[in-house]
Design a protein around this motif. Sequence first.
Motif, PDB file in Angstrom:
ATOM      1  N   ALA A   3     106.953  86.267  68.702  1.00  0.00           N
ATOM      2  CA  ALA A   3     106.646  87.245  69.742  1.00  0.00           C
ATOM      3  C   ALA A   3     105.270  87.848  69.472  1.00  0.00           C
ATOM      4  O   ALA A   3     104.978  88.254  68.345  1.00  0.00           O
ATOM      5  CB  ALA A   3     107.696  88.343  69.761  1.00  0.00           C
ATOM      6  N   PRO A   4     104.404  87.892  70.469  1.00  0.00           N
ATOM      7  CA  PRO A   4     103.076  88.479  70.257  1.00  0.00           C
ATOM      8  C   PRO A   4     103.196  89.977  70.011  1.00  0.00           C
ATOM      9  O   PRO A   4     104.111  90.628  70.536  1.00  0.00           O
ATOM     10  CB  PRO A   4     102.339  88.182  71.559  1.00  0.00           C
ATOM     11  CG  PRO A   4     103.420  88.030  72.579  1.00  0.00           C
ATOM     12  CD  PRO A   4     104.590  87.440  71.854  1.00  0.00           C
ATOM     13  N   PRO A   5     102.293  90.547  69.234  1.00  0.00           N
ATOM     14  CA  PRO A   5     102.313  92.002  69.029  1.00  0.00           C
ATOM     15  C   PRO A   5     102.138  92.726  70.354  1.00  0.00           C
ATOM     16  O   PRO A   5     101.513  92.192  71.281  1.00  0.00           O
ATOM     17  CB  PRO A   5     101.100  92.243  68.113  1.00  0.00           C
ATOM     18  CG  PRO A   5     100.777  90.911  67.514  1.00  0.00           C
ATOM     19  CD  PRO A   5     101.199  89.893  68.511  1.00  0.00           C
ATOM     20  N   PRO A   6     102.690  93.922  70.493  1.00  0.00           N
ATOM     21  CA  PRO A   6     102.523  94.685  71.732  1.00  0.00           C
ATOM     22  C   PRO A   6     101.042  94.847  72.076  1.00  0.00           C
ATOM     23  O   PRO A   6     100.236  95.201  71.219  1.00  0.00           O
ATOM     24  CB  PRO A   6     103.177  96.036  71.406  1.00  0.00           C
ATOM     25  CG  PRO A   6     104.148  95.731  70.303  1.00  0.00           C
ATOM     26  CD  PRO A   6     103.518  94.644  69.504  1.00  0.00           C
ATOM     27  N   GLY A   7     100.709  94.555  73.326  1.00  0.00           N
ATOM     28  CA  GLY A   7      99.323  94.710  73.752  1.00  0.00           C
ATOM     29  C   GLY A   7      98.411  93.563  73.392  1.00  0.00           C
ATOM     30  O   GLY A   7      97.203  93.632  73.646  1.00  0.00           O
ATOM     31  N   ALA A   8      98.953  92.504  72.799  1.00  0.00           N
ATOM     32  CA  ALA A   8      98.121  91.362  72.420  1.00  0.00           C
ATOM     33  C   ALA A   8      97.638  90.637  73.667  1.00  0.00           C
ATOM     34  O   ALA A   8      98.300  90.648  74.709  1.00  0.00           O
ATOM     35  CB  ALA A   8      98.913  90.411  71.533  1.00  0.00           C
ATOM     36  N   PRO A   9      96.461  89.988  73.587  1.00  0.00           N
ATOM     37  CA  PRO A   9      95.979  89.222  74.739  1.00  0.00           C
ATOM     38  C   PRO A   9      97.002  88.196  75.197  1.00  0.00           C
ATOM     39  O   PRO A   9      97.683  87.561  74.391  1.00  0.00           O
ATOM     40  CB  PRO A   9      94.722  88.538  74.185  1.00  0.00           C
ATOM     41  CG  PRO A   9      94.237  89.453  73.108  1.00  0.00           C
ATOM     42  CD  PRO A   9      95.489  89.990  72.479  1.00  0.00           C
TER      43      PRO A   9
END
Length: 281
Positions: free
Chosen positions: A179-185
Amino acid sequence: MEKQLEQIRDQQKQSWNKFSPGWKKWDEFNMRFLKPMGDAIINNLNIKDGDHVLDIAAGTGEPGLTLAALTPNGTVTGTDIAEGMLEIAKANAAARGIKNYKAQIADVSELPFDAETFDAVSCRMGFMFFPDMQLAANEIYRVLKPGGSFATAVWAGPEKNNWVTTMMSVIQKHVILPAPPPGAPGMFRCAKPDVIANLLKHAGFNHITQSEIAGKVDYGSFDLYWQIMMEVGAPIVAAMSQADEPSRQKIKEEVAALFQSQNTGGTALLNYGVLIISAQR
């Protein structure tokens, strides 16, 4: 910019350069697909002849090349972090005999232009990939002249864009993707209505408006859809590289079945949804 964000930018540059041959190969198809988004941006900029325009995340040249025709006595500068993409933009400009277009390597977070240089700024499908979107908005505001216009296009939610979720939804069943970090592109980072509006307000912009456009992209056939996505879709290729050959084949079969279920009449159409945001300095 923080070191972590610089690393993201450098990874993006490497990825876009790697996939620039695919974008060159499919440029005509992709520009036809993305034309409604570029047209909507242009309609919000109110370009006058003699205007100096900046097109950020220019890619292979549009909508900057079309903007250049609207200001024959002005200039359009297309910027991107990937020199491979800008080489295509320059070739496209030369092929069309466009003399007032210049392509320049530049990071939106550190634009190499004086304050109040441009009458208008465009950005088609770039904002959601900027490592620091607020810094980008601040820089765009800085280089715009007072009263200058800005317009951008970003993808609406995944439920409105099955041209990409048709493939990614299947891949995610077979490949474990962190899961991408929150706010990641990412493609749908700006899908909520207030994301870019709040960034622009914080940067100092006024007269912020938002609209949505939707339509269908015609791939002609499933085989063409698969080929294009595998040659221009960096996240898709990265995810597929983690699957073994049997899994890759299974993924393709399931994507084909999902594609066909959405085209029971023998068509090859998939949906897109886009947010258009404009503002004034």
